[in-house]
Enzyme design. Structure first.
Site, mmCIF file in Angstrom:
data_model
loop_
_atom_site.group_PDB
_atom_site.id
_atom_site.type_symbol
_atom_site.label_atom_id
_atom_site.label_comp_id
_atom_site.label_asym_id
_atom_site.label_seq_id
_atom_site.Cartn_x
_atom_site.Cartn_y
_atom_site.Cartn_z
ATOM 1 N N GLU A 1 2.306 3.610 -3.897
ATOM 2 C CA GLU A 1 1.787 2.294 -4.280
ATOM 3 C C GLU A 1 2.822 1.527 -5.099
ATOM 4 O O GLU A 1 3.072 0.340 -4.861
ATOM 5 C CB GLU A 1 0.498 2.455 -5.098
ATOM 6 C CG GLU A 1 -0.641 3.167 -4.390
ATOM 7 C CD GLU A 1 -1.431 2.262 -3.466
ATOM 8 O OE1 GLU A 1 -1.085 1.069 -3.358
ATOM 9 O OE2 GLU A 1 -2.401 2.747 -2.852
ATOM 10 N N ASP B 1 -1.787 -0.671 4.962
ATOM 11 C CA ASP B 1 -2.277 0.709 4.959
ATOM 12 C C ASP B 1 -1.822 1.442 6.213
ATOM 13 O O ASP B 1 -1.355 2.593 6.149
ATOM 14 C CB ASP B 1 -3.804 0.697 4.868
ATOM 15 C CG ASP B 1 -4.395 2.103 4.912
ATOM 16 O OD1 ASP B 1 -4.189 2.864 3.957
ATOM 17 O OD2 ASP B 1 -5.052 2.443 5.921
ATOM 18 N N ASP C 1 -4.685 -2.651 -3.266
ATOM 19 C CA ASP C 1 -5.969 -1.977 -3.445
ATOM 20 C C ASP C 1 -5.899 -0.865 -4.488
ATOM 21 O O ASP C 1 -6.864 -0.109 -4.663
ATOM 22 C CB ASP C 1 -6.504 -1.443 -2.112
ATOM 23 C CG ASP C 1 -5.593 -0.392 -1.473
ATOM 24 O OD1 ASP C 1 -4.685 0.130 -2.165
ATOM 25 O OD2 ASP C 1 -5.787 -0.085 -0.278
ATOM 26 N N ASP D 1 0.839 -1.197 0.000
ATOM 27 C CA ASP D 1 0.000 0.000 0.000
ATOM 28 C C ASP D 1 0.873 1.247 0.000
ATOM 29 O O ASP D 1 2.065 1.195 0.364
ATOM 30 C CB ASP D 1 -0.929 0.023 1.212
ATOM 31 C CG ASP D 1 -2.253 0.714 0.907
ATOM 32 O OD1 ASP D 1 -2.333 1.415 -0.127
ATOM 33 O OD2 ASP D 1 -3.210 0.556 1.688
ATOM 34 N N GLY D 2 0.271 2.343 -0.428
ATOM 35 C CA GLY D 2 0.938 3.634 -0.424
ATOM 36 C C GLY D 2 0.026 4.679 0.188
ATOM 37 O O GLY D 2 -1.196 4.513 0.215
ATOM 38 N N HIS E 1 -9.872 -0.545 2.900
ATOM 39 C CA HIS E 1 -10.698 -0.176 4.058
ATOM 40 C C HIS E 1 -11.953 -1.051 4.154
ATOM 41 O O HIS E 1 -13.053 -0.569 4.416
ATOM 42 C CB HIS E 1 -11.090 1.293 3.979
ATOM 43 C CG HIS E 1 -9.920 2.213 3.772
ATOM 44 N ND1 HIS E 1 -8.944 2.410 4.737
ATOM 45 C CD2 HIS E 1 -9.545 2.956 2.693
ATOM 46 C CE1 HIS E 1 -8.036 3.246 4.259
ATOM 47 N NE2 HIS E 1 -8.369 3.577 3.030
#
Length: 235
Positions: free
Chosen positions: A43, A135, A66, A8-9, A125
């Protein structure tokens, strides 16, 4: 062996203080970032750092992400961009082409070594345990840079296959268990009995079925598997 990892970023301001992170397990993860960058760069950098970390493992890698931008860039658009000299179909430069070139090299190296790198989109989320952990780490890294500090870079990859069956599914099996983390569970188990971890590669559909059965029984997948093994050995 297949390593399953979430990436994740995060960017506070986009662009702004930014972070990246990859997560395999509570004792195998890493994060970092910059004082100013975009979420998309975070990301992409997360994927780069993951592939670098496990490059010498000899294992296949399944990446949970995501960001459709990151996945589509790597799996759909990159080949055409490269053929056109890293230009889009309309002739405009590809954004983040410096990172795209690094990803192309890492993907090509894995292919040459006979290693499979696959990607799966997961909804952000949405209580996917591994995605949520990645995240959290990425946002923490961005937050550290926002404060003028550097984040804890993490333990990195230990070279072990640390994934557990529930990580191949939605992640809800983990979140529906008790409030203790997996590392705490392992510590508790080790203190009460002489245990040995047994690792086995299983098809993703089977791993998902194991996670689902565990959810139905209200236990963690590890507990469900242990019960099955104990019954099989006792017969």
């Amino acid at each position: 062996m297949t390593i399953i990892a979430a990436v994740d970023g995060s960017a506070l301001g986009n662009p702004g203080p930014a972070g990246w992170a990859w997560y395999i397990s509570d004792d195998q993860w890493a994060c970092g970032g910059w004082p100013k960058a975009t979420n998309n760069r975070g990301e992409l950098q997360a994927v780069i750092e993951l592939l670098r970390a496990v490059e010498d493992s000899g294992a296949d890698v399944h990446v949970l992400c995501d960001s459709q931008y990151a996945i589509n860039s790597i799996t759909k658009w990159m080949t055409g961009w490269k053929k056109r000299g890293w230009k889009k179909a309309n002739g405009s430069p590809v954004l983040n082409d410096d990172l795209m070139k690094q990803l192309d090299e890492l993907m090509s190296a894995a292919k040459s070594a006979g290693r499979s790198i696959t990607y799966e989109w997961v909804k952000g989320h949405a209580n996917h345990r591994m995605n949520e952990r990645a995240d959290d780490l990425a946002r923490a890294a961005a937050g550290a840079y926002q404060k003028g500090a550097k984040p804890d870079s993490g333990p990195g990859y230990s070279g072990e296959a640390a994934n557990e069956p529930d990580t191949a599914g939605s992640g809800t099996a983990e979140s529906s268990s008790s409030g203790t983390s997996s590392s705490e569970d392992r510590s508790t188990a080790a203190s009460t009995t002489d245990t040995v971890r047994i690792w086995a590669d299983v098809p993703r559909d089977l791993a998902g079925a194991i996670a689902e059965r565990a959810r139905e029984d209200g236990v963690r997948p590890q507990q469900y598997l242990r019960t099955l093994i104990e019954k099989a050995v006792a017969e």
